[in-house]
Design an enzyme around this catalytic site. Structure first.
Site, PDB file in Angstrom:
ATOM      1  N   THR A  47      51.738   4.362 -35.543  1.00 36.44           N
ATOM      2  CA  THR A  47      52.664   3.687 -36.448  1.00 36.44           C
ATOM      3  C   THR A  47      52.482   4.270 -37.835  1.00 36.44           C
ATOM      4  O   THR A  47      51.358   4.311 -38.348  1.00 36.44           O
ATOM      5  CB  THR A  47      52.461   2.158 -36.507  1.00 36.44           C
ATOM      6  OG1 THR A  47      53.125   1.632 -37.667  1.00 36.44           O
ATOM      7  CG2 THR A  47      51.012   1.774 -36.574  1.00 36.44           C
ATOM      8  N   ILE A  48      53.573   4.723 -38.440  1.00 33.61           N
ATOM      9  CA  ILE A  48      53.445   5.285 -39.782  1.00 33.61           C
ATOM     10  C   ILE A  48      53.094   4.208 -40.796  1.00 33.61           C
ATOM     11  O   ILE A  48      52.608   4.511 -41.880  1.00 33.61           O
ATOM     12  CB  ILE A  48      54.711   6.040 -40.230  1.00 33.61           C
ATOM     13  CG1 ILE A  48      55.943   5.148 -40.226  1.00 33.61           C
ATOM     14  CG2 ILE A  48      54.947   7.275 -39.384  1.00 33.61           C
ATOM     15  CD1 ILE A  48      57.178   5.821 -40.790  1.00 33.61           C
ATOM     16  N   ASP A  49      53.324   2.936 -40.442  1.00 35.54           N
ATOM     17  CA  ASP A  49      52.978   1.847 -41.363  1.00 35.54           C
ATOM     18  C   ASP A  49      51.471   1.670 -41.509  1.00 35.54           C
ATOM     19  O   ASP A  49      51.022   0.971 -42.417  1.00 35.54           O
ATOM     20  CB  ASP A  49      53.585   0.531 -40.878  1.00 35.54           C
ATOM     21  CG  ASP A  49      55.089   0.480 -41.058  1.00 35.54           C
ATOM     22  OD1 ASP A  49      55.653   1.450 -41.602  1.00 35.54           O
ATOM     23  OD2 ASP A  49      55.707  -0.521 -40.648  1.00 35.54           O
ATOM     24  N   ARG A  55      60.151   9.655 -40.952  1.00 33.10           N
ATOM     25  CA  ARG A  55      59.532   9.336 -39.666  1.00 33.10           C
ATOM     26  C   ARG A  55      59.844  10.386 -38.600  1.00 33.10           C
ATOM     27  O   ARG A  55      59.201  10.429 -37.559  1.00 33.10           O
ATOM     28  CB  ARG A  55      59.946   7.947 -39.191  1.00 33.10           C
ATOM     29  CG  ARG A  55      61.344   7.826 -38.619  1.00 33.10           C
ATOM     30  CD  ARG A  55      61.570   6.433 -38.092  1.00 33.10           C
ATOM     31  NE  ARG A  55      62.721   6.376 -37.199  1.00 33.10           N
ATOM     32  CZ  ARG A  55      63.018   5.351 -36.418  1.00 33.10           C
ATOM     33  NH1 ARG A  55      62.243   4.283 -36.437  1.00 33.10           N
ATOM     34  NH2 ARG A  55      64.062   5.372 -35.634  1.00 33.10           N
TER      35      ARG A  55
END
Length: 437
Positions: A208-210, A363
């Protein structure tokens, strides 16, 4: 013992085969050693925790060290492995796919590797996606591209149906690449497998890029995300300084956690305000954001504002509460909202506002060098775990060391920025925005 967590890794049974890897068991012979089943690493390395355990004689919470085992559960030549990618796109997914295929084929001699198209939907025969045969030749160049070679989807599928599909296709191990929802899904698949007493290993690789997966140092793709975002911030700064009272607003991804916005701000220190989901800032009033922005323009005649997508949701009075296919509440558009509020506040003052939303470009970017290294190593450790018969775990890095942690532990809650922590303090020092805002 820390009562909040249990890091015991589940196993499909006693290992019955010797690893084909030509590694060592002797220290000092300059050949990498197999990892022993008893090798553990302390989760909390602080002196305070050490002294507590020393005084109370409690055993410290420990994690299982990742890596190849001398004794493995599966006979490699007879293994069928499957790989699935789920959820939103993220830099590095293709690197992990490539790493898994190369490790299975070249390290262990696995002959049958299948790709499951379009996420968990691909495990539902009614969707009609079929399977994809994965070979080293097919995946050798996929790391050069962003997105996912296998395709992805959001939304749950019936767990029993997915396990039926795995059993019918004689799958021995399933590697699921995804974030919180994906990991919960593969853990549920593992639970159903255990109920059936089937011998299928399920392994998660946290994506997850978060960067909101709890406990681990970071999830892959996050480093690339703020790397790509930082150059966009530089261009946004040029836009802002190119006009009298120029304002650039850049919205970055971060549904519940503002790590990308915060790290991009530190990486490109031209940002004057960063707004993240963890902070309940106010717009109006003496200590509000608009007053701080007004003061900034009076002093410097320009401002750069970075806002995470999940920031400021408390400012929307009529939130709809609609959920997406993954079960996440759809957020209102904070970027457009801020642009409108700023324009209204400065209606009698000449300003120039530029609004930039590069989220879906970021993303889809290919992994940078640092993330590429990380993805390969996560993939290798995931394969070693599966071959040893371990299951329902994530291959991850904690305290800068590769370990195995039960999926159930990293999905208990989302990781968030600690507003009293040094990381956020560094962000405030970089932007110069008021601490009290």
């Amino acid at each position: 013992m820390d009562e909040k967590h249990s890091f015991k890794i589940e196993s499909l049974g006693e290992p019955r085969f010797k690893s084909p890897l030509q590694l060592s068991t002797v220290k000092g012979d300059r050949i990498f050693n197999f990892i022993g089943e008893s090798e553990r690493l302390v989760f909390n390395p602080s002196l305070e925790h050490y002294n507590h355990c020393f005084t109370t004689r409690d055993s410290p919470l420990c994690m299982e060290k990742a890596g190849p085992r001398q004794d493995i559960f599966f006979e490699p030549e007879k293994v069928t492995a499957a790989i699935v990618t789920c959820g939103g796109l993220c830099p590095g997914i293709n690197n992990v796919i490539r790493g898994l295929v190369m490790a299975l084929h070249y390290f262990y001699g696995v002959k049958k590797i299948i790709g499951i198209p379009y996420g968990y939907e691909g495990l539902n025969p009614a969707a009609g996606h079929g399977f994809m045969e994965l070979t080293p030749d097919k995946v050798k160049d996929v790391h050069q591209f962003g997105g996912t070679f296998l395709g992805s989807s959001r939304g749950a599928q019936e767990v029993s149906l997915m396990v039926d599909t795995l059993e019918e296709n004689h799958v021995d191990m399933l590697f699921a690449i995804g974030g919180d929802g994906t990991l919960k899904g593969v853990n549920a698949i593992g639970e159903e497998i255990a109920k059936r007493k089937a011998k299928i290993s399920v392994i998660g690789i946290p994506k997850t890029i978060d960067n909101d997966i709890d406990l681990i140092d970071e999830s892959f793709g996050y480093g690339t995300a703020f790397d790509v975002a930082s150059s966009i911030l530089k261009d946004a700064h040029n836009e802002a300084t190119g006009a009298y009272n120029g304002i650039s607003i850049i919205k970055l991804m971060g549904r519940d956690s503002g790590f990308i916005a915060a790290s991009a701000t530190l990486a490109m220190p031209v940002v004057n305000f960063v707004l993240v989901p963890e902070m309940d800032f106010e717009l109006e009033g003496e200590n509000g954001f608009l007053a701080a922005l007004e003061q900034r323009l009076q002093q410097k005649k320009h401002a750069v504002i970075v806002v995470a997508e999940g920031a400021g949701q408390h400012l929307f009075k009529d939130r709809k509460g609609i959920k997406d296919a993954s079960g996440n509440v759809k957020h209102e558009d904070i970027g457009v909202f801020l642009k409108e509020k700023i324009a209204a506040h400065f209606k009698n003052t000449p300003i120039s506002i530029k609004y930039i939303d590069p989220s879906y470009i970021i993303r889809c970017a290919p992994a940078n060098s640092s993330d590429s290294v990380y993805c390969s190593r996560l993939a290798y450790h995931a394969v070693h775990a599966a071959m040893a018969g371990k299951t329902r775990l994530v291959s991850c890095k904690v305290n800068n060391t590769y370990v195995y942690i039960p999926i159930s532990e990293v999905t208990k809650q989302r990781k968030k920025i600690d507003l009293e922590g040094e990381f956020w303090f560094s962000v405030l020092q970089s932007t110069g925005q008021p601490f009290f805002m």
